[in-house]
Enzyme design. Structure first.
Site, PDB file in Angstrom:
ATOM      1  N   LYS A 114      14.877  -9.286 -30.915  1.00 29.34           N
ATOM      2  CA  LYS A 114      15.975  -8.577 -31.429  1.00 29.34           C
ATOM      3  C   LYS A 114      17.129  -9.231 -31.585  1.00 29.34           C
ATOM      4  CE  LYS A 114      14.062  -4.043 -31.037  1.00 29.34           C
ATOM      5  NZ  LYS A 114      14.417  -2.455 -30.447  1.00 29.34           N
TER       6      LYS A 114
ATOM      7  N   ASP B  42      17.914   1.628 -34.481  1.00 29.74           N
ATOM      8  CA  ASP B  42      17.819   2.306 -33.278  1.00 29.74           C
ATOM      9  C   ASP B  42      18.898   3.262 -33.089  1.00 29.74           C
ATOM     10  OD1 ASP B  42      15.413   0.976 -32.444  1.00 29.74           O
ATOM     11  OD2 ASP B  42      16.448  -0.763 -31.307  1.00 29.74           O
TER      12      ASP B  42
HETATM   13  P1  NAP Z   1      15.763  -4.328 -22.128  1.00 33.67           P
HETATM   14  O1  NAP Z   1      16.645  -4.690 -23.024  1.00 33.67           O
HETATM   15  O2  NAP Z   1      14.564  -5.258 -21.471  1.00 33.67           O
HETATM   16  O3  NAP Z   1      16.379  -3.348 -20.991  1.00 33.67           O
HETATM   17  C1  NAP Z   1      15.591  -2.739 -20.050  1.00 33.67           C
HETATM   18  C2  NAP Z   1      16.716  -1.928 -19.187  1.00 33.67           C
HETATM   19  O4  NAP Z   1      15.932  -1.125 -18.076  1.00 33.67           O
HETATM   20  C3  NAP Z   1      17.491  -2.756 -18.394  1.00 33.67           C
HETATM   21  O5  NAP Z   1      19.050  -2.119 -18.349  1.00 33.67           O
HETATM   22  C4  NAP Z   1      16.905  -2.908 -16.934  1.00 33.67           C
HETATM   23  O6  NAP Z   1      17.812  -3.116 -15.843  1.00 33.67           O
HETATM   24  C5  NAP Z   1      16.262  -1.479 -16.865  1.00 33.67           C
HETATM   25  N1  NAP Z   1      15.250  -1.476 -15.909  1.00 33.67           N
HETATM   26  C6  NAP Z   1      14.005  -2.159 -16.218  1.00 33.67           C
HETATM   27  N2  NAP Z   1      13.237  -1.910 -15.268  1.00 33.67           N
HETATM   28  C7  NAP Z   1      13.814  -1.002 -14.277  1.00 33.67           C
HETATM   29  C8  NAP Z   1      13.239  -0.301 -13.197  1.00 33.67           C
HETATM   30  N3  NAP Z   1      12.069  -0.598 -12.830  1.00 33.67           N
HETATM   31  N4  NAP Z   1      14.173   0.376 -12.705  1.00 33.67           N
HETATM   32  C9  NAP Z   1      15.424   0.798 -13.194  1.00 33.67           C
HETATM   33  N5  NAP Z   1      15.812   0.028 -14.226  1.00 33.67           N
HETATM   34  C10 NAP Z   1      15.093  -0.748 -14.919  1.00 33.67           C
HETATM   35  O7  NAP Z   1      14.549  -3.132 -22.837  1.00 33.67           O
HETATM   36  P2  NAP Z   1      15.031  -2.361 -24.237  1.00 33.67           P
HETATM   37  O8  NAP Z   1      14.722  -2.905 -25.370  1.00 33.67           O
HETATM   38  O9  NAP Z   1      16.460  -1.784 -23.813  1.00 33.67           O
HETATM   39  O10 NAP Z   1      14.169  -1.050 -23.965  1.00 33.67           O
HETATM   40  C11 NAP Z   1      14.208   0.129 -22.953  1.00 33.67           C
HETATM   41  C12 NAP Z   1      13.191   1.137 -23.158  1.00 33.67           C
HETATM   42  O11 NAP Z   1      13.519   1.705 -24.387  1.00 33.67           O
HETATM   43  C13 NAP Z   1      11.770   0.577 -23.275  1.00 33.67           C
HETATM   44  O12 NAP Z   1      10.988   1.197 -22.441  1.00 33.67           O
HETATM   45  C14 NAP Z   1      11.282   0.574 -24.491  1.00 33.67           C
HETATM   46  O13 NAP Z   1      10.099   0.684 -24.846  1.00 33.67           O
HETATM   47  C15 NAP Z   1      12.138   1.748 -24.951  1.00 33.67           C
HETATM   48  N6  NAP Z   1      12.454   1.702 -26.523  1.00 33.67           N
HETATM   49  C16 NAP Z   1      11.888   2.876 -27.139  1.00 33.67           C
HETATM   50  C17 NAP Z   1      12.147   2.953 -28.488  1.00 33.67           C
HETATM   51  C18 NAP Z   1      11.700   4.151 -29.342  1.00 33.67           C
HETATM   52  O14 NAP Z   1      11.626   3.942 -30.480  1.00 33.67           O
HETATM   53  N7  NAP Z   1      11.474   5.142 -28.707  1.00 33.67           N
HETATM   54  C19 NAP Z   1      12.917   1.897 -29.061  1.00 33.67           C
HETATM   55  C20 NAP Z   1      13.437   0.950 -28.382  1.00 33.67           C
HETATM   56  C21 NAP Z   1      13.402   0.768 -27.011  1.00 33.67           C
HETATM   57  P3  NAP Z   1      18.504  -4.535 -15.387  1.00 33.67           P
HETATM   58  O15 NAP Z   1      19.595  -4.620 -16.180  1.00 33.67           O
HETATM   59  O16 NAP Z   1      18.618  -4.197 -14.103  1.00 33.67           O
HETATM   60  O17 NAP Z   1      17.362  -5.430 -15.315  1.00 33.67           O
END
Ligand code: NAP
Length: 521
Positions: free
Chosen positions: A310, A347
């Site tokens: 992305k 998004d």
């Molecule tokens: P990302 O860029 O990797 O960011 C993940 C975030 O979650 C970071 O802020 C990370 O904190 C935090 N995190 C990860 N593991 C954690 C834990 N065990 N405890 C607390 N915080 C934690 O991922 P993303 O692309 O933003 O996606 C995030 C979520 O949204 C995913 O589950 C993804 O599947 C979902 N999502 C869903 C859709 C949909 O269409 N429904 C679309 C996009 C994303 P740190 O900064 O401390 O690492």
């Protein structure tokens, strides 16, 4: 055995009436193979009997004979590939040709002989095989997609009715090479060309458009006779292979890995429902360079971009919308008529649309959990709509940085109980994969609406707790549908059939959950 049926159909006529998909049948026993044929023939009147899968290939011949006599609409290929050429038959070339001769006498209108066997056999033996059935000479490269012209040159030395060349896609661009080859050569020779492997799906679906006489489909995901084979049901139902033509626009979702993506299900449902002549494919891109090459050469009309590309896709784009630039992430690419690549981020629509159906976003107090890509889309999208936003992240400096960029607030966990939020949005992966994990304690979940971006499982622990407290909930599946709906609108200019898209994803998730519960054989 009374082997009375021999083909009465001229290979040239055969060519004209062949369906686009040949269902490849394996099986441990002849009975199993025939049961599958019996149950699937009505929807798949073109079958390949992989006799080499059987311990005793000849044990199926009487059954095939009976089957073809009672299913006269079926066209059958008999194949008994030798182990040396990637099959399972351990006998000699002479024994292989004997099986194929009998398959032909049992009614198979086409028999498949690998080029390796054809070159080792006496020319008269091969000519005899061809005298009463169509002959397909085949070649399989299990390592790559290489030397296609040279290989065809060798194969043409054996007079045949079909030439089948199968490579292995180690890159998406291998599909481009295969399809260009088929496009050039299929005017002169009846060719079947495709690539095996997960990355070969482009050639399996689009090969027929390039000039491949047909392609092969699997019985289902567990019963493939070649790596990367797509089920015949998906070729027909999801990818609508019978309608793919020169005008069909090609879209895809690119990521690494991509096997579990639900985007093909949702997007092909929308394209079919709105009668758009387009197909949407899963593209396992191991590098962006490969993806971009493929996007320009196929050409692809649009792409969904997912993990891990992305952010990394941005330098490859010719222009982006303001959301993409602000968030620093792109999930949607449009290839313009000028060949340029334009980036969008849908998004935001995926977050804002479901929320605004439950509350007035302007002036609302919203807590966003996380500071990654999805959280950035939430924070900027909600700020743009006039919400007041607080960010809580495991790594607090990231929350602070994002808060500064978006003119939002960062908040420590201890501060949560001091503010009455209208909505809580979980943008972390906590709760993903059917776990009992929850990003907040039960008593921290206080709001009018709770939105969990996690969509597998559909009902996360966070949503269960919120629901039990009488709080309105938004499952991540709604975001998934709405971001895809916005992509559909950008690509087609039509309103997206969001209801049908939601049904398709729910059904796919239920199917997946049921499959996970099935004991493994
Ligand atoms: P990302 O860029 O990797 O960011 C993940 C975030 O979650 C970071 O802020 C990370 O904190 C935090 N995190 C990860 N593991 C954690 C834990 N065990 N405890 C607390 N915080 C934690 O991922 P993303 O692309 O933003 O996606 C995030 C979520 O949204 C995913 O589950 C993804 O599947 C979902 N999502 C869903 C859709 C949909 O269409 N429904 C679309 C996009 C994303 P740190 O900064 O401390 O690492």
């Amino acid at each position: 055995m009374a082997l009375a049926i021999s083909s009465t159909i001229e290979p040239r006529l055969l060519l004209r009436r062949l369906p686009r998909v040949c269902l490849a049948l394996g099986g441990d026993t002849a009975d199993e193979m025939m049961d599958t044929a019996e149950s699937l023939a009505r929807d798949n009147p073109f079958l390949e009997f992989r006799l080499d899968y059987l311990k005793q290939p000849q044990s199926a011949l009487t059954k095939i004979h009976r089957f073809l006599e009672t299913h006269r609409y079926v066209t059958a290929i008999g194949t008994c590939r030798r182990a040396a050429s990637g099959g399972k038959f351990k006998g000699s070339v002479a024994a292989q040709l004997e099986v194929l001769g009998k398959a032909q006498a049992a009614g198979c209108q086409i028999v498949d002989v690998e080029i390796e066997s054809a070159l080792r056999a006496k020319p008269e033996a091969i000519a005899r095989l061809r005298s009463c059935a169509g002959l397909m000479v085949s070649f399989h490269d299990f390592r790559g997609t290489r030397h296609l012209e040279e290989t065809l040159g060798k194969m043409l030395k054996v007079p045949a009715d079909f030439y089948k060349i199968v490579g292995t896609a180690t890159t998406l661009s291998d599909n481009v090479a295969m399809m260009k080859f088929v496009q050039t050569e299929s005017d002169r020779h009846p060719l079947i060309g495709l690539c095996m492997g997960e990355q070969g799906i482009i050639s399996r679906v689009l090969g027929v458009r390039a000039g491949s006489v047909f392609t092969f489909g699997a019985v289902n995901a567990d019963l493939k006779t070649a790596s990367g084979q797509v089920s015949a049901a998906d070729l027909h139902g999801t990818y609508r292979i019978d309608q793919v033509d020169a005008a069909t626009r090609i879209y895809g979702v690119a990521g690494d890995p991509i096997g579990h993506s639900l985007s093909p299900v949702i997007m092909n449902t929308a394209l079919r429902r709105e009668n758009v002549n387009a197909v949407y494919l899963p593209l396992h891109a191991k590098t962006l360079k490969d993806l971009i090459h493929c996007a320009r050469e196929i050409p692809l009309h649009g792409l969904s971009i997912t993990m891990p590309y992305k952010q990394a896709i941005l330098p490859y784009l010719d222009n982006t919308d303001t959301h993409t630039a602000k968030i620093g992430a792109c999930n949607t690419v449009v290839r313009g008529q000028d060949g340029k690549l334009y980036g969008f981020n849908t998004d935001i629509a995926g977050i804002v649309r479901p929320l605004e159906q439950r509350l007035a976003i302007e002036g609302a107090k919203v807590l966003v959990l996380g500071a990654g890509g999805a959280a950035r889309a939430a924070v900027f999208g909600l700020k743009e709509r006039g919400a007041e936003v607080w960010i809580l992240n495991r790594t607090s400096v990231k929350a602070q940085k994002l808060a500064r960029q978006a003119k939002a607030h960062s908040i420590p966990r201890a501060g949560l109980r001091k503010i009455a939020f209208d909505a809580i949005v979980n943008a972390t992966p906590v709760g993903m994969g059917n776990k009992r994990e929850c990003p907040l304690q039960d008593d921290e979940i206080q709001a009018r609406v709770v939105f969990d971006m996690v969509y597998d499982p559909v009902e996360t622990h966070l949503l269960q707790v919120a629901r039990a407290k009488g709080i309105a909930v938004i499952p991540g599946i709604e975001m998934f549908v709405q971001q895809a709906a916005r992509q559909f609108e950008i690509w087609t200019g039509k309103p997206a059939p969001a209801g049908d898209m939601l049904h398709a994803v729910v059904a796919a998730l239920q199917e997946r959950a049921a499959a996970q519960k099935q004991p493994k054989a």
